[in-house]
Design an enzyme around this catalytic site. Structure first.
Site, PDB file in Angstrom:
ATOM      1  N   THR A 112       0.843  -1.174   0.000  1.00  0.00           N
ATOM      2  CA  THR A 112       0.000   0.000   0.000  1.00  0.00           C
ATOM      3  C   THR A 112       0.875   1.219   0.000  1.00  0.00           C
ATOM      4  O   THR A 112       2.003   1.153   0.443  1.00  0.00           O
ATOM      5  CB  THR A 112      -0.931   0.040   1.218  1.00  0.00           C
ATOM      6  OG1 THR A 112      -1.812   1.151   1.068  1.00  0.00           O
ATOM      7  CG2 THR A 112      -0.179   0.193   2.502  1.00  0.00           C
ATOM      8  N   THR A 138      -8.117  21.950  -5.391  1.00  0.00           N
ATOM      9  CA  THR A 138      -8.580  23.320  -5.588  1.00  0.00           C
ATOM     10  C   THR A 138      -8.215  24.215  -4.423  1.00  0.00           C
ATOM     11  O   THR A 138      -8.500  25.383  -4.431  1.00  0.00           O
ATOM     12  CB  THR A 138     -10.105  23.327  -5.780  1.00  0.00           C
ATOM     13  OG1 THR A 138     -10.737  22.669  -4.680  1.00  0.00           O
ATOM     14  CG2 THR A 138     -10.491  22.657  -7.079  1.00  0.00           C
TER      15      THR A 138
END
Length: 387
Positions: free
Chosen positions: A180, A387
């Protein structure tokens, strides 16, 4: 040793970190290198959108003689096509020249936003410019690898006269299907390539592959181990145990630091038909948003756990009458919920580590998986990520 303690590389390893312009500020590039010829093992994401860095590294790792690892943080170099592949190959070549190893002995990892080309101008300038001493410690490397992590993650164990040191990053887009996130393990133990590969795969299955923050598998997952051999041979069984301990330490650190997390969640399922069934049922619990939010709110709502067990609808040998559920050491199903029991449960659920246990009453299979609670912090981090 916790990741807040000072950690040093094993004999024969060194590292450097730098700012290469991938993100606005702070070190975003790291290189770890073995000064000696080494043997290695590695595992990678099974995602069908694996990035070019993973593709290049798979090819290099096949030789089982990796000596250097370079990581770029804040850009995944995924879904970037032929240019992404060319960029990954170029970076590996620069690092080979920088460290004095063969290009196919370099593993490259990239982590961060998907779909954006690497800013090769500043990266190229950094890799071809003047470098200082390779004097970065493991904590500095772990910090340079971070994206939304809140703290660096390192772990170390001794085995015989050798040491194993691990660094890792990753707190979101985590439910591995191999290893992972990014995790690198280096050791000065002398270990055969087959022995090293077997020890890594066994450790990963019990640790990184038993971790889930949000049930999403990354496109960049990589775990690698490099054995330089400076400390000489060690007992194979002891080495495998120590390697697993380092991986488990890093796994729990990753779960604790899951995006927005406030609690570590462990789920153990026993009495299953086999280990595979135990792990599947445990994952259905640790991945349930309803279970995770109950843990966050310290709400002993065991109904959400039996729901998560029950949704394994293809497991026809799971029968309600045989199942028991525990929060900590308190049995909650089937059990009468008295005022005293509820008070004990509230205390259990209010801890920063919450253990949920399930017995299926079928066989001898057992598995433990690791995760975290789900808070509004996870939503905010991922709603605003680009953003």
């Amino acid at each position: 040793m916790s990741n807040t303690d000072a950690v040093e590389w094993p004999a024969g390893f060194r590292a450097v970190t730098a700012h290469a312009g991938v993100r606005e500020a702070g070190d975003d590039l790291s290189v770890i290198v073995s000064d000696r010829p080494a043997v290695s093992a590695a595992m990678f994401t099974r995602s069908r959108f694996a990035g070019p860095s993973v593709v290049v590294s798979r090819r290099h790792a096949a030789g089982r003689r990796l000596r250097a690892i370079v990581t770029l943080a804040s850009n995944a170099n995924v879904a970037t096509g032929e240019q992404g592949a060319a960029d990954a190959t170029e970076i590996a070549g620069h690092v080979a020249r920088l460290t004095g190893v063969a290009e196919d002995e370099v593993l490259i990892s990239s982590t961060g936003v998907i779909g954006r080309p690497l800013p090769m101008g500043p990266i190229r300038a950094r890799l071809t410019g003047a470098w200082g001493a390779f004097d970065a410690d493991p904590t500095a490397v772990a910090r340079a690898m971070m994206t939304t992590d809140t703290r660096p993650k390192t772990a170390v164990r001794a085995v015989g006269g050798a040491r194993i040191v691990g660094v890792a990053k990753g707190v979101g887009m985590i439910e591995p299907n191999m290893a992972t996130m990014l995790a690198y393990l280096v050791t000065d133990a002398e270990v055969g390539a087959d022995e090293l590969d077997g020890a890594l795969r066994a450790a990963v299955d019990d640790t990184f592959n038993s971790l889930s923050v949000d049930s999403d598998t990354s496109t960049s997952d990589t775990v690698a181990v490099i054995a330089g051999g400076a400390a000489g041979p060690v007992d194979a069984v002891a080495f495998a145990a120590a390697l697993r301990e380092v991986c488990l330490d890093l796994t729990e650190q990753l779960a604790r630091d899951g995006e927005g997390a406030t609690k570590l969640l462990r789920v153990t399922v026993e009495g299953a038909r086999d280990r595979e069934q135990a792990k599947r049922v445990a994952k259905s619990i640790v991945n349930s948003p309803l279970v995770k939010t109950a843990v966050h709110g310290a709400d002993p709502n065991w109904g959400r756990v039996v729901m998560a067990v029950g949704k394994n609808s293809d497991d026809l040998d799971i029968e309600q009458e045989k199942v028991t559920v525990r929060f900590g050491d308190v049995e909650v199903y089937p059990a009468e919920q008295t005022g005293e029991v509820l008070a004990r449960l509230t205390r259990v659920m209010s801890q920063d580590e919450v253990d949920i246990g399930v017995t299926l009453g079928i066989g001898e299979g057992r598995a433990t998986v690791y995760g975290c609670d789900l808070s509004d912090g996870y939503v905010r981090i991922n709603a605003d990520y680009t953003t």
